[in-house]
Design a protein around this motif. Sequence first.
Motif, short mmCIF file in Angstrom:
data_model
loop_
_atom_site.label_atom_id
_atom_site.label_comp_id
_atom_site.label_asym_id
_atom_site.label_seq_id
_atom_site.Cartn_x
_atom_site.Cartn_y
_atom_site.Cartn_z
N LEU A 1 59.66 4.85 32.90
CA LEU A 1 58.29 4.82 32.39
C LEU A 1 57.39 5.79 33.17
O LEU A 1 56.51 6.44 32.58
N ARG A 2 57.61 5.90 34.46
CA ARG A 2 56.80 6.82 35.27
C ARG A 2 57.06 8.27 34.87
O ARG A 2 56.13 9.07 34.75
N ALA A 3 58.32 8.62 34.68
CA ALA A 3 58.63 9.97 34.22
C ALA A 3 58.03 10.22 32.84
O ALA A 3 57.51 11.31 32.56
N GLU A 4 58.07 9.22 31.97
CA GLU A 4 57.50 9.38 30.64
C GLU A 4 55.97 9.51 30.68
O GLU A 4 55.38 10.20 29.84
N SER A 5 55.33 8.88 31.66
CA SER A 5 53.88 9.04 31.80
C SER A 5 53.52 10.49 32.09
O SER A 5 52.56 11.04 31.54
N VAL A 6 54.30 11.12 32.98
CA VAL A 6 54.06 12.54 33.27
C VAL A 6 54.29 13.37 32.02
O VAL A 6 53.50 14.26 31.69
N LYS A 7 55.38 13.09 31.30
CA LYS A 7 55.66 13.82 30.06
C LYS A 7 54.52 13.66 29.06
O LYS A 7 54.05 14.64 28.46
N ASN A 8 54.07 12.43 28.87
CA ASN A 8 53.00 12.18 27.90
C ASN A 8 51.70 12.86 28.32
O ASN A 8 50.94 13.32 27.45
N TYR A 9 51.45 12.93 29.61
CA TYR A 9 50.24 13.64 30.07
C TYR A 9 50.34 15.12 29.73
O TYR A 9 49.39 15.73 29.24
N VAL B 1 51.40 20.77 25.91
CA VAL B 1 52.76 21.22 26.21
C VAL B 1 53.72 20.57 25.22
O VAL B 1 53.64 19.37 24.97
N GLU B 2 54.64 21.36 24.67
CA GLU B 2 55.59 20.84 23.68
C GLU B 2 56.55 19.85 24.34
O GLU B 2 57.16 20.15 25.38
N GLY B 3 56.71 18.69 23.71
CA GLY B 3 57.59 17.67 24.25
C GLY B 3 59.04 18.10 24.31
O GLY B 3 59.81 17.59 25.14
#
Length: 399
Positions: free
Chosen positions: A348-356, A362-364
Amino acid sequence: MNLRIIVFGIFVALCSVPSLAQQSTYYVVIGVFKVEENAQRFMEYAHTVNVPATYALNPLHNHYYVYVRSTANKGSAYDILKRMQEEGFLDAWVFKGGLGQSAQFSSEHTEIAEAEKPATNLSPTTTITENGTPPVDQPDTNTNGQQVAATDPATATTTPVEKVKPAGKPFMFKLINGSNGKDVMGQVHVLESDRTNKYQGYNGNETVYLTAPNNKGGRWYVTCQVIGFQPIGTVFVYANAEKTYKAAAEQDIVIPLELTRVRKGDYIEMDNVKFFENSNIFKPESSRELDELVAMMVEDPDYKIKLHGHTNGEQDREIVSLTEGQDFFALDPANQRANGSAKTLSTLRAESVKNYLISKGVEGSRISVRGEGGTQPIFDPRGGAASNNDRVEVEITKH
């Protein structure tokens, strides 16, 4: 990074958080002035020491409050209050209410009572007063202890106060992208020894003032780690700085730091990206490094990255997590709560950075994530620095 910053965080239990409609605004105040011009001068002084202050009128008492943060989250306010005190603003305090020409006040807009304070080691000089009234028994001063204006309305004056020149010599740490020669936004750390982790932080490409170091050699040690670039450092002798860098009197002593971009296979440790306890919600101080990562990804579309999330310990726990559309940087009563594993939290923490990153354009498809749980601690999980095991690392997978 080579330097690790241990930031004392405050976790506010969601069950004690009132509804958003009932929340007030908390301001971290570093100065109070009767005269607007003096408030503006003090705000400008704060900018010279790299504190992003602003000011507003408290119409109930007709004083101008210089503050560095307004937030609906009491825990965030006290986190920042502690940092301000550590940076020399010993008389900083937290005001609960509203500021501005049209602010509405009621009897509820009072300073936070002692019983309401979060469990943190505040400076004994912290001032908490009733109804937002500033302390009248101490003069307004800057962080060097020089008087700026009286806080007491009876002794305040409209006579302009001469702006105080900061002590020391003016420096500029010129951060340059070595591949294109462009300026880079980032921060440098200035230390008295290469064996300490205590430092003064300054923004690059801005004028800052340094006094002589206290070590025998009279040397300042400078390190810089901007997300997306290799770490870099230098050392200079304070007394000879003008000659070494060919600066004329009264001009900035410009110290160039040419930065090299990270490449495939490199790892970036985001030391200042912090989370509220057992959550994937960023603490407010995380924004600078997150935005540096955004800048790297936007500037060079060839970058692809993998985000590795980590936790302190491998035990299951109750996890507080964001839902779509919520604030990345604040706890909220609407946050989800559920029991989960360390691996789940780290993902979830890694996904928070991705979502930010995605929220900033920035393209997912350029970002993958991996939850490592608590399998890769960098500090003793039971030691004083254990909170630094809660982190996200960035692996460069393509460039």
